[in-house]
Enzyme design. Structure first.
Site, short mmCIF file in Angstrom:
data_model
loop_
_atom_site.label_atom_id
_atom_site.label_comp_id
_atom_site.label_asym_id
_atom_site.label_seq_id
_atom_site.Cartn_x
_atom_site.Cartn_y
_atom_site.Cartn_z
N GLU A 1 0.82 -1.21 0.00
CA GLU A 1 0.00 0.00 0.00
C GLU A 1 0.86 1.27 0.00
OE1 GLU A 1 -3.01 -0.31 -0.68
OE2 GLU A 1 -3.08 -2.48 -0.37
N HIS B 1 1.78 1.94 -3.57
CA HIS B 1 0.69 2.62 -4.28
C HIS B 1 0.72 4.13 -3.97
CE1 HIS B 1 -1.38 -0.74 -5.99
NE2 HIS B 1 -1.75 -1.29 -4.84
#
Length: 216
Positions: A19, A22
């Protein structure tokens, strides 16, 4: 039990890395709000959800040994500079899993001949990273493979796919678990990538067995 804890801790780390990747690419691409949301802090509390980030991934590990990334960062895609950046944001997560798998595979080359539970845990964790890459690159929602393609698809088509997203996701897992041909293709790809990384599959098998300590 040591193997279980190593895999669990490693999986939480990989979730954060996925994450964070990202978010970092989104920040580079123009969505500076990810910093305000705390996505660039590598804080597990910013990426995890009790059900989607912990319960479901652990359930998938127990049921089939598939790495299911469960966290999510909210990217304001309209802030990104181009559709290419949207694709890059989507692909950044699986790429981080691939890099982590390669690093673990390299470390495992130095495992002792009689490897303990910690080494076995790292072996199984490496396989999980590869399975997460393959799973995430499936080009249907909600996986990152679809996220990489979506910016270039017609808006009408994207809306139709979004409406059927839950059923598509369910269909993918039904096929993976109940259609041997699909299941074999998935794991053949995982094993092929593992071979390229020289992953010691004997250690992976030991880790998988010790991870499921309740069945021993």
């Amino acid at each position: 039990m040591i193997t279980f804890l190593v895999v669990l801790a490693g999986w939480v780390f990989s979730l954060c890395l996925h994450e964070f990747s990202h978010a970092l690419v989104a920040y580079l691409g123009g969505d500076f709000t990810v910093r305000e949301k705390g996505y660039l802090t590598f804080n597990p509390l910013k990426y995890t959800h009790p059900i989607y980030s912990l319960l479901l991934p652990i359930l998938f590990l127990v049921m089939g040994g598939i790495g299911l990334p469960g966290g999510a960062v909210y990217i304001e895609t309209w802030r990104l500079r181009s559709r290419k950046w949207e694709s890059a944001v989507a692909l950044a997560g699986p790429l981080s899993n691939l890099v982590l798998a390669a690093v673990l595979a390299f470390i495992l080359q130095y495992a002792p001949d009689v490897a303990g539970s910690a080494w076995a845990g790292l072996g199984f964790l490496a396989l999980l990273q590869i399975s997460a890459v393959v799973l995430n690159l499936i080009p249907v929602p909600p996986f990152d493979g679809y996220g990489a393609l979506a910016p270039f698809l017609p808006p009408g088509f994207r809306m139709q796919v979004a409406r059927a997203g839950m059923f598509i996701t369910l269909g993918v897992f039904i096929l993976l678990w109940n259609v041997p041909f699909i299941n074999n293709i998935f794991w053949d790809i995982v094993r092929y990538l593992g071979d390229l990384m020289h992953l010691p599959f004997a250690l992976v098998a030991q880790g998988y067995s010790e991870f499921r300590f309740w069945q021993r």
